[in-house]
Design a protein around this motif. Structure first.
Motif, PDB file in Angstrom:
ATOM      1  N   PRO A  95      43.148  11.765 -26.574  1.00  0.00           N
ATOM      2  CA  PRO A  95      44.021  11.810 -25.395  1.00  0.00           C
ATOM      3  C   PRO A  95      43.729  10.695 -24.379  1.00  0.00           C
ATOM      4  CG  PRO A  95      43.318  14.010 -25.943  1.00  0.00           C
ATOM      5  CD  PRO A  95      42.528  13.078 -26.816  1.00  0.00           C
ATOM      6  N   GLN A  96      42.498  10.179 -24.353  1.00  0.00           N
ATOM      7  CA  GLN A  96      42.134   9.154 -23.387  1.00  0.00           C
ATOM      8  C   GLN A  96      42.215   7.718 -23.915  1.00  0.00           C
ATOM      9  OE1 GLN A  96      40.336  12.169 -23.409  1.00  0.00           O
ATOM     10  NE2 GLN A  96      41.464  12.661 -21.546  1.00  0.00           N
ATOM     11  N   ALA A  97      42.207   7.537 -25.222  1.00  0.00           N
ATOM     12  CA  ALA A  97      42.128   6.171 -25.737  1.00  0.00           C
ATOM     13  C   ALA A  97      42.667   6.079 -27.160  1.00  0.00           C
ATOM     14  CB  ALA A  97      40.672   5.707 -25.723  1.00  0.00           C
ATOM     15  N   CYS A 124      33.183  16.161 -26.142  1.00  0.00           N
ATOM     16  CA  CYS A 124      32.210  15.160 -25.712  1.00  0.00           C
ATOM     17  C   CYS A 124      31.673  15.558 -24.347  1.00  0.00           C
ATOM     18  CB  CYS A 124      32.840  13.783 -25.635  1.00  0.00           C
ATOM     19  SG  CYS A 124      33.366  13.131 -27.226  1.00  0.00           S
ATOM     20  N   GLY A 125      30.401  15.903 -24.296  1.00  0.00           N
ATOM     21  CA  GLY A 125      29.799  16.296 -23.034  1.00  0.00           C
ATOM     22  C   GLY A 125      30.459  17.523 -22.429  1.00  0.00           C
ATOM     23  N   GLU A 131      38.785  17.499 -26.221  1.00  0.00           N
ATOM     24  CA  GLU A 131      39.925  16.593 -26.325  1.00  0.00           C
ATOM     25  C   GLU A 131      40.726  16.935 -27.568  1.00  0.00           C
ATOM     26  OE1 GLU A 131      38.504  12.391 -24.642  1.00  0.00           O
ATOM     27  OE2 GLU A 131      37.363  13.055 -26.408  1.00  0.00           O
ATOM     28  N   ALA A 132      42.039  17.072 -27.407  1.00  0.00           N
ATOM     29  CA  ALA A 132      42.925  17.321 -28.534  1.00  0.00           C
ATOM     30  C   ALA A 132      44.317  16.821 -28.159  1.00  0.00           C
ATOM     31  CB  ALA A 132      42.949  18.806 -28.872  1.00  0.00           C
ATOM     32  N   PRO A 133      45.062  16.270 -29.076  1.00  0.00           N
ATOM     33  CA  PRO A 133      44.659  16.044 -30.455  1.00  0.00           C
ATOM     34  C   PRO A 133      43.858  14.751 -30.616  1.00  0.00           C
ATOM     35  CG  PRO A 133      46.914  15.322 -30.159  1.00  0.00           C
ATOM     36  CD  PRO A 133      46.456  15.893 -28.837  1.00  0.00           C
ATOM     37  N   VAL A 134      42.988  14.760 -31.595  1.00  0.00           N
ATOM     38  CA  VAL A 134      42.258  13.577 -32.030  1.00  0.00           C
ATOM     39  C   VAL A 134      42.756  13.274 -33.437  1.00  0.00           C
ATOM     40  CG1 VAL A 134      39.997  12.667 -32.668  1.00  0.00           C
ATOM     41  CG2 VAL A 134      40.243  14.066 -30.604  1.00  0.00           C
TER      42      VAL A 134
END
Length: 173
Positions: free
Chosen positions: A30-32, A139-140, A144-147
């Motif tokens: 979702p972020q990158a 992560c931490g 995050e989804a979807p990957v």
């Protein structure tokens, strides 16, 4: 399963590539988004230039120098100044790599149905859907989804140790 069936524990099944037929390695969160072209001698993209041979992978990832030796079932070396020491193991159709990657614990497994495990501070739970792996990562503590992860057949043909090293660099740096 065909003779190329190793990522052979999973990225190829019955002689058909799990990943798209192009030569792009692709990871989207979702972020990158991260992509790169797999060639006979390396992997290139906006954030990495890696040169490979059957016994090594060298270059840069996200501005960090990479120097990895590939020998038997072992991947060792440095990412930046942090140590890499992983063992790659195949049992049936499943491939697992475990040890230390860039100074952090890692244990990741994949086959034709899923890719799961921990790489550094991120945990992955991906299932194979159509021609790619898809699911979530944490992560931490942030989920995050979807990957989405696509691994091209050109990389899958290189064998378990090359695939493990590249997956660690893509998912773990």
């Amino acid at each position: 399963m065909g003779a190329v069936s190793v990522l052979s524990a999973g990225l190829l099944a019955g002689g058909q590539a799990f990943a798209a037929e192009n030569e792009e390695l692709f990871l989207r969160t979702p972020q990158a988004a991260f992509s790169g072209r797999v060639t006979a001698h390396g992997f290139t993209g906006p954030t990495f230039q890696l040169y490979r041979s059957p016994s090594q992978i060298r270059g840069r990832v996200n501005g960090q120098p990479v120097s990895l030796a590939l020998a038997g079932e072992q991947v060792s070396g440095l990412v930046g100044s942090l140590p890499v020491r992983m063992r790659v193991h195949r049992q049936g159709e499943q491939v697992t790599f475990s040890g230390t990657f860039a100074g952090r614990f890692t244990q990741l497994a994949w086959d034709a149905q899923k890719l799961t495990g921990t790489l550094g501070r991120c945990g992955y739970e991906l299932r194979f859907v159509q021609d790619h792996y898809e699911g979530e990562r944490s992560c931490g503590g942030l989920i995050e989804a979807p990957v989405v992860l696509e691994v091209p057949e050109a990389l899958a043909r290189e064998g378990d140790v090359q695939v493990a090293a590249v997956l660690a660099l893509v998912l773990g740096v």
